[in-house]
Design a protein around this motif. Structure first.
Motif, PDB file in Angstrom:
ATOM      1  N   THR A 137      36.002  67.019 -16.029  1.00 36.91           N
ATOM      2  CA  THR A 137      37.049  67.344 -16.994  1.00 36.91           C
ATOM      3  C   THR A 137      37.411  66.142 -17.846  1.00 36.91           C
ATOM      4  OG1 THR A 137      37.900  69.007 -15.475  1.00 36.91           O
ATOM      5  CG2 THR A 137      39.379  68.274 -17.218  1.00 36.91           C
ATOM      6  N   TRP A 146      35.586  67.822 -10.138  1.00 35.05           N
ATOM      7  CA  TRP A 146      36.276  68.490 -11.245  1.00 35.05           C
ATOM      8  C   TRP A 146      36.935  67.458 -12.140  1.00 35.05           C
ATOM      9  CZ3 TRP A 146      41.336  68.390 -12.866  1.00 35.05           C
ATOM     10  CH2 TRP A 146      41.680  69.310 -13.858  1.00 35.05           C
ATOM     11  N   ASP A 195      40.139  82.280  -8.430  1.00 35.35           N
ATOM     12  CA  ASP A 195      39.047  81.881  -9.330  1.00 35.35           C
ATOM     13  C   ASP A 195      39.435  80.753 -10.289  1.00 35.35           C
ATOM     14  OD1 ASP A 195      37.322  83.763  -8.225  1.00 35.35           O
ATOM     15  OD2 ASP A 195      37.931  85.323  -9.648  1.00 35.35           O
ATOM     16  N   TYR A 196      40.684  80.300 -10.274  1.00 38.70           N
ATOM     17  CA  TYR A 196      41.066  79.143 -11.090  1.00 38.70           C
ATOM     18  C   TYR A 196      40.217  77.953 -10.653  1.00 38.70           C
ATOM     19  CZ  TYR A 196      45.541  81.326 -12.607  1.00 38.70           C
ATOM     20  OH  TYR A 196      46.517  82.121 -13.150  1.00 38.70           O
ATOM     21  N   PRO A 197      39.926  77.024 -11.544  1.00 41.58           N
ATOM     22  CA  PRO A 197      39.106  75.868 -11.163  1.00 41.58           C
ATOM     23  C   PRO A 197      39.715  75.083  -9.995  1.00 41.58           C
ATOM     24  CG  PRO A 197      39.386  75.958 -13.544  1.00 41.58           C
ATOM     25  CD  PRO A 197      40.303  76.990 -12.962  1.00 41.58           C
ATOM     26  N   ARG A 198      38.881  74.831  -9.009  1.00 41.35           N
ATOM     27  CA  ARG A 198      39.294  74.042  -7.841  1.00 41.35           C
ATOM     28  C   ARG A 198      39.347  72.575  -8.253  1.00 41.35           C
ATOM     29  NH1 ARG A 198      36.027  72.683  -2.553  1.00 41.35           N
ATOM     30  NH2 ARG A 198      34.769  71.858  -4.202  1.00 41.35           N
ATOM     31  N   ARG A 257      44.406  73.952  -7.390  1.00 43.19           N
ATOM     32  CA  ARG A 257      43.791  74.658  -8.507  1.00 43.19           C
ATOM     33  C   ARG A 257      44.370  74.142  -9.822  1.00 43.19           C
ATOM     34  NH1 ARG A 257      40.859  76.314  -4.950  1.00 43.19           N
ATOM     35  NH2 ARG A 257      40.141  78.434  -4.661  1.00 43.19           N
TER      36      ARG A 257
END
Length: 179
Positions: A130, A126, A118-121, A83
């Motif tokens: 990002t 990703w 719920d933190y970004p996987r 995460r």
């Protein structure tokens, strides 16, 4: 007088030979030492949750966040453990022995495990998204800075031109007066 000098010399000698605490000042961290540090859930009585997998640094050389690998025994993280944690969601405590090469850190997440879920996987998608978002922000910042620089140059140039014109007018007036 001699006794005072002896006591003073003894005090200085003791102060000079005291072992130095090797703990770095808070706010100054070794990235190498931070990677692999234990991660705790502060909101759940410092429950051990995993470890720091990576430290992400933005182009401005500031820490953007951490990638943490959560323990498999936490509910819901069996095959989905990495995460991204933003800088305002964690704190770092320095733990040091009496040597600088033995400094260690502990990372404390502010949220409970349900929120951490719920933190970004962090996966390849990703990373690509990002990286592109960061590049877009950098490009707009760079463009804005360039535009501000151009505006500053234009205003400065106008001021210099007006100053030259004013000086020329004064010189011409002086010349007419002297003639």
């Amino acid at each position: 007088m001699t006794r005072t000098k002896t006591v003073l010399a003894g005090t200085i000698a003791v102060a000079l030979f005291q072992p130095v605490q090797a703990e770095p000042p808070e706010g100054l961290y070794s990235m190498d030492g931070l990677i692999g540090s234990t991660v705790y859930l502060a909101a759940e009585d410092n429950r051990e949750a995993g470890e720091v997998d990576d430290v992400l640094v933005a182009e401005n050389m500031k820490v953007h966040g951490l990638v943490i690998e959560l323990d498999d025994d936490l509910e819901g993280f069996e095959n989905d453990a990495k995460r991204f944690v933003e800088v305002d969601q964690f704190s770092v405590a320095t733990r040091a022995g009496n040597r600088l090469d033995r400094v260690s850190y502990a990372v404390f997440l502010q949220d409970e495990v349900d929120v951490v879920r719920d933190y970004p996987r962090v996966d390849n998608d990703w990373w690509v998204e990002t990286k592109q978002a960061a590049a877009n922000v950098w490009e707009s910042t760079k463009s804005g800075a360039s535009s501000a620089w151009q505006a500053t140059k234009d205003v400065t140039s106008d001021v210099i031109d007006k100053t030259k014109e004013g000086a020329r007018d004064v010189l011409e007036s002086l010349q007419r007066t002297l003639e």
